[in-house]
Design an enzyme around this catalytic site. Structure first.
Site, mmCIF file in Angstrom:
data_model
loop_
_atom_site.group_PDB
_atom_site.id
_atom_site.type_symbol
_atom_site.label_atom_id
_atom_site.label_comp_id
_atom_site.label_asym_id
_atom_site.label_seq_id
_atom_site.Cartn_x
_atom_site.Cartn_y
_atom_site.Cartn_z
ATOM 1 N N GLY A 301 0.800 -1.211 0.000
ATOM 2 C CA GLY A 301 0.000 0.000 0.000
ATOM 3 C C GLY A 301 0.839 1.269 0.000
ATOM 4 O O GLY A 301 1.953 1.306 -0.532
ATOM 5 N N SER A 302 0.299 2.298 0.657
ATOM 6 C CA SER A 302 0.826 3.659 0.490
ATOM 7 C C SER A 302 2.275 3.837 0.904
ATOM 8 O O SER A 302 2.887 4.827 0.489
ATOM 9 C CB SER A 302 -0.037 4.630 1.284
ATOM 10 O OG SER A 302 -1.364 4.528 0.838
ATOM 11 N N VAL A 303 2.831 2.963 1.716
ATOM 12 C CA VAL A 303 4.250 3.142 2.044
ATOM 13 C C VAL A 303 5.073 3.135 0.768
ATOM 14 O O VAL A 303 6.161 3.693 0.713
ATOM 15 C CB VAL A 303 4.790 2.058 3.002
ATOM 16 C CG1 VAL A 303 4.408 2.357 4.422
ATOM 17 C CG2 VAL A 303 4.334 0.693 2.593
#
Lengths: 581, 385
Positions: A301-303
């Site tokens: 995801g966003s990491v």
């Protein structure tokens, strides 16, 4: 010559000896037919034998091409069971694994006088060995059978005192992990013959120890040089402890974390829950207990936007002030990409990062393009197994279809492309340390060696900007809950929706927080992943509410032990005023 | 030399017996003695005997074995049949006695103490059983009034029950297969072949499900870790250790930890010390004996002689094939001696008797076949030569 002679000579006896069947049978043609059929059957059997013998000869020839594997057990069968292993120490010399001497109980059935008596006597000390099993085991004329490996000294004394003839003990080395499960995935485990079957234990076997054992240098009484690891047992304990707390607090089904020295590539701590006790290695067989840091692949995801930003900045096509339009969803390939914390306005590159805009990250990745993105991911080591000593390292999971624009957009915010958390931590270390990708290691290493083995993947400036973005996110973005006073933590949150039955679930998430500290001179990368955390009352399910505070707790407790001095803001009026209040 | 004109027993034998087959068999026997020097000292030491205990016993058995082999080959088919019948009756009764008063070794009662030697009646039972079955089957085929097939089947039942009671599944299996081969050679109808095939499959499945140690061996062969994998692994390791040319006589190291290296796993020892090339040669000699025996049997016009000889050769062949296949991990572990090579007095003497019978039954005999075929038309009246 001979044929004619013998047959002519035998002709006289013919009528008396063998002619009899032919004459008795009323119909000669039948008998002749039967004879022919019989001959065919003999030939059939002959053909079958020929085939089988050829298979045997073929197998022999195949074995001739096998390599000879020398085995110490040929010279001394006891060496195999008594094999010594080196102690494993943490970076400060604390014992992580050691050998202890135990006794194993065996019997020589042929020397046992009264099987029933012996069986009942042994059963009185070791009730787990049932009497019928013992009787069956002790029956007969065999020379050696194991009854129970690795018994306690008290049990040994009790059995010794029974004075049963034909029963004896062999001393063997048993592996013991004083810390129990604290570093289980890292250390791995050994089998009953003291051979490493997982983790660093297996690595040691593969890198010399197995050869030493083969040639019989690890028998009883040999002491091997201890092996020092890069792990800090205290930090390892803190990491595992905080992961346990987080799992309990947020009712997560699993948790994983790793702390990496960004300059040397040393792993300071690595933990994955649920874990196992290496003193009972059978637990490790449970698939739920895999090492999620290195052996589990996830859409993180966003990491991943960390990498997208770095890619954009390093390509030279993007700078921190570029504007990306996030005012309406990004439509691509029939899909519509929206934002979670939607600002619905054009964002600068740094806003894309701190507000974690999927649309912005997607647009930024499109600027670089699919080719550039793949090239960057490969450069950051995301397309291969992470190098390193642990045997349990998973391959990343590539998108199954063509890597087009859609894949580029989803990969920009960490979907449609699965890597291990370790991949991300190692890549981030390079973004933080000035741009050098360093091979991670579980053994102590100094910075010079690491640099010599590393290579540049992004420019110094990109690394500088990434440090700035990390810190900015902790002061003005989603990472505020991860900050620790005095340690200047920076980082990026990631809340990935899990795939349930082939579709992204709205409620089940995999949260992560990717942090580095202290941001004015980064030393360590910390990555925490929580699997399916639930919201606390008054909180949310996003990473900022669970993975963030967990990172904060880990850093708060471990930074002093890692030798990072806290630097508080200089006293100014407001602080003084706060004190006075 | 023996004159062809001489009509004495010896001369008759000399000119009619298959000397090539005899030579091959004696070659195997000598090979057995040589390999015993490598295979048995380690076992002897392990069992606390003098190093050459088994070697000297092997040599001692060599002489009577050759005598039995040659003496049996003098028999006429009729005599061979009678002696086999007597031997069969004798051995069946001895088998019954072993169950009552036999010596227990490794958990089974297979042995009788006879005049200081231990005797394994089931070994001698096999060749006698084959000859008698061959006689019953061919008699039945020749004259349907004789219930030979029924008797042979009953006989199989009796022998199997006796062997399973010992218990000795290896010999039971061997007897079963030999019986089927003899029946097949004697002209078993195809419906029966189907029945026997089904029975064999049912038998194997039955043994797998009901007898734990059979299941263990099959499991360990299939790689799901049974109790017997040590032997096989060690046998393979010793073969690989030997390589093409072997490590040299007496120089083997893996053989020292190989269980039964003087009997069931002598082949692996041979490979370690003399090399794979020699072992392939050994396989070739076994193959030669079997093919030679079968082709000689083929020439026999008399159905009984042909079936009995082919059956006995098949017994020899199957035993060698099973032993070598187990050594090479081509089939589940099954205790079986390598004919004439493995140590074991009963086994050597019994195989000598069996192969002696083969020599006897494949001797060139006065035959009517080609005369009849050539001279007598299908409708013609028999006309003795």
């Amino acid at each position: 010559m001979r044929v004619t002679t013998s047959e002519a000579g035998g002709g006289i006896a013919a009528a008396t000896v063998t002619a009899e069947p032919a004459w008795v049978a009323p119909a000669i043609p039948d008998a002749a037919d039967a004879g022919r059929a019989g001959r065919i059957r003999v030939m059939l059997i002959g053909g079958l034998f020929l085939l089988v013998y050829s298979v045997i000869a073929g197998r022999l020839i195949m074995l001739g091409f096998d390599d000879v594997v020398p085995r110490a057990t040929w010279a001394d069968p006891e060496a195999a069971i008594a094999a010594a292993r080196p102690d494993l120490l943490d970076r400060n010399g604390e014992i992580l694994a050691t050998d202890i001497k135990t006794s194993s109980l065996y019997a020589e059935p042929r020397n046992i006088i009264d099987v029933d008596e012996a069986a009942f006597a042994i059963n009185s000390v070791l009730p787990e060995l049932s009497v019928p099993w013992l009787q069956n085991r002790l029956e007969g004329n065999r020379g050696f059978v194991w009854l129970k490996r690795e018994i306690t000294p008290r049990q040994q004394e009790a059995i010794h005192n029974l004075g049963i003839p034909g029963i004896g003990f062999l001393t063997e080395n048993q592996r013991f992990y004083p810390g129990g499960p604290v570093a289980s995935h890292l250390l791995g485990a050994v089998n009953v013959d003291n051979q490493g079957i997982a983790g660093i234990e297996m690595y040691i076997d593969r890198n010399g120890l197995a050869e030493l054992q083969q040639y019989g240098f690890t028998g009883q009484g040999t002491s091997l040089e201890p092996v020092r690891l890069s792990i800090d047992l205290r930090v390892q304990h803190i990491l595992r402890d905080e992961l346990q707390n987080a799992m309990e607090l947020y009712s997560a089904i699993a948790a994983a974390g790793v702390i990496l020295d960004i300059h040397t590539g040393e792993v300071l701590a690595m933990s994955s829950l649920p874990d196992f006790d290496p003193n009972q290695p059978a637990q490790a067989l449970d698939p739920d207990r895999l090492n999620r840091v290195t052996a589990g692949v996830y859409e993180l995801g966003s990491v991943f936007k960390t990498l997208t930003l770095a890619m954009g900045l390093d390509s030279g096509l993007v700078n921190l002030n570029n504007i990306f339009d996030a005012s309406h969803p990004l439509r691509i390939g029939g899909f519509s990409i929206g934002d979670f914390h939607g600002k619905n306005r054009p964002l600068t590159a740094e806003e894309v990062f701190i507000y974690s805009s999927n649309i912005g990250a997607g647009r930024m990745a499109l600027v670089v393009g699919p080719q550039g993105q793949q090239e960057f991911f490969r450069r950051m080591g995301l397309m291969d197994r992470v190098p390193g000593e642990l045997p349990e390292r998973a391959l990343p999971l590539m998108p199954s279809s063509r890597w087009g624009d859609l894949t580029t957009v989803t990969a920009a915010f960490g979907h449609g492309f699965s890597v291990t958390p370790f991949h991300l931590a190692v890549a981030t270390a390079a973004l933080m340390n000035g741009g050098i990708l360093v091979e991670p290691t579980f053994f102590p290493r100094d910075e010079a060696t690491a640099l010599a083995r590393g290579h540049r993947v992004v420019s110094e400036e990109t690394s500088q900007e990434m440090r700035y973005l990390f810190r900015l996110n902790s002061t003005a973005g989603s990472g505020r809950r991860a900050d620790v006073d005095g340690y200047l933590v920076g980082g990026k949150t990631g809340t990935a929706e899990k795939i349930v039955n082939g579709a992204y679930s709205g409620s089940l998430v995999l949260n992560s927080y990717l942090a580095a500290f202290p941001m004015d001179d980064p030393q360590y990368v910390v990555l925490i992943v929580l699997d399916e955390p639930k919201a606390l009352p008054g909180g949310g399910t996003t990473a900022a509410y669970n993975a963030g505070p967990t990172v904060s707790a880990v850093i708060r407790r471990s930074a002093p032990l890692l030798g990072v001095a806290p630097r508080f803001a200089p006293f100014d009026g407001s602080t003084v005023a706060a004190f006075q209040l | 030399m023996v004159s062809r004109a001489d009509r004495g027993v010896i001369a008759e034998w000399w000119w009619t017996v298959d000397k090539t087959l005899l030579a091959a068999l004696i070659f195997l026997l000598v090979g057995g003695v040589i390999l015993s020097l490598g295979g048995s000292p380690a076992v002897a030491e392990r069992l606390g005997y003098d190093s050459f205990h088994f070697v000297s016993r092997h040599v001692i058995f060599f002489i009577p074995t050759v005598v039995v082999l040659v003496a049996t080959s003098f028999l006429t088919p009729r005599l061979a049949r009678r002696i086999s019948l007597i031997l069969l009756v004798g051995m069946v009764s001895l088998c019954v006695m072993t169950l009552l008063i036999g010596v227990q070794v490794n958990g089974s009662r297979r042995w009788m103490d006879v005049a200081g030697f231990s005797l394994q009646p089931s070994e001698f039972l096999k060749p006698a059983f084959i000859v008698v079955c061959a006689w019953l089957f061919t008699e039945n085929a020749r004259n349907a009034d004789v219930p030979g097939n029924l008797f042979a089947t009953l006989l199989l039942g009796i022998v199997c029950v006796l062997l399973i009671a010992q218990p000795d599944f290896g010999q039971t299996m061997l007897i079963g297969i030999s019986w089927a081969i003899v029946f097949f050679l004697a002209g078993m109808p195809w419906t029966w072949i189907l029945v026997v095939a089904v029975a064999a499959v049912v038998g194997v499945i039955g043994a797998y499900t009901t007898i734990p140690h059979v299941a263990g061996r099959i499991d360990s062969f299939l790689g799901s870790g049974g109790s017997d994998s040590f032997q096989i692994e060690t046998a393979l390791a010793s073969i690989v250790n030997g390589g093409w040319l072997g490590v040299g006589p007496g120089e083997g190291t893996v053989k020292r930890i190989l269980p039964d290296s003087h009997t069931d796993f002598i082949f692996a020892v041979a490979a370690e010390e003399f090399g794979i090339v020699v072992c392939v040669g050994l396989v070739a000699v076994f193959g030669f004996v079997v093919i030679r025996g079968l082709s000689r049997a083929l020439r026999n016009e008399d159905a009984f002689g042909r079936v009995a000889a082919a059956g006995l050769v098949s017994l020899f062949g199957i035993q060698s094939v099973i032993n070598m296949a187990v050594n090479l991990h081509l089939m589940p572990s099954k205790g079986m001696t390598l004919p004439f090579i493995s140590y074991g007095g009963s086994s050597m003497l019994a195989i000598a008797f069996g192969m002696g019978l083969v020599l006897a039954l494949t001797r060139r005999q006065p035959q009517t076949g080609h005369i009849r075929r050539r001279a007598v038309p299908r409708s013609g009246v028999p006309n003795p030569a």
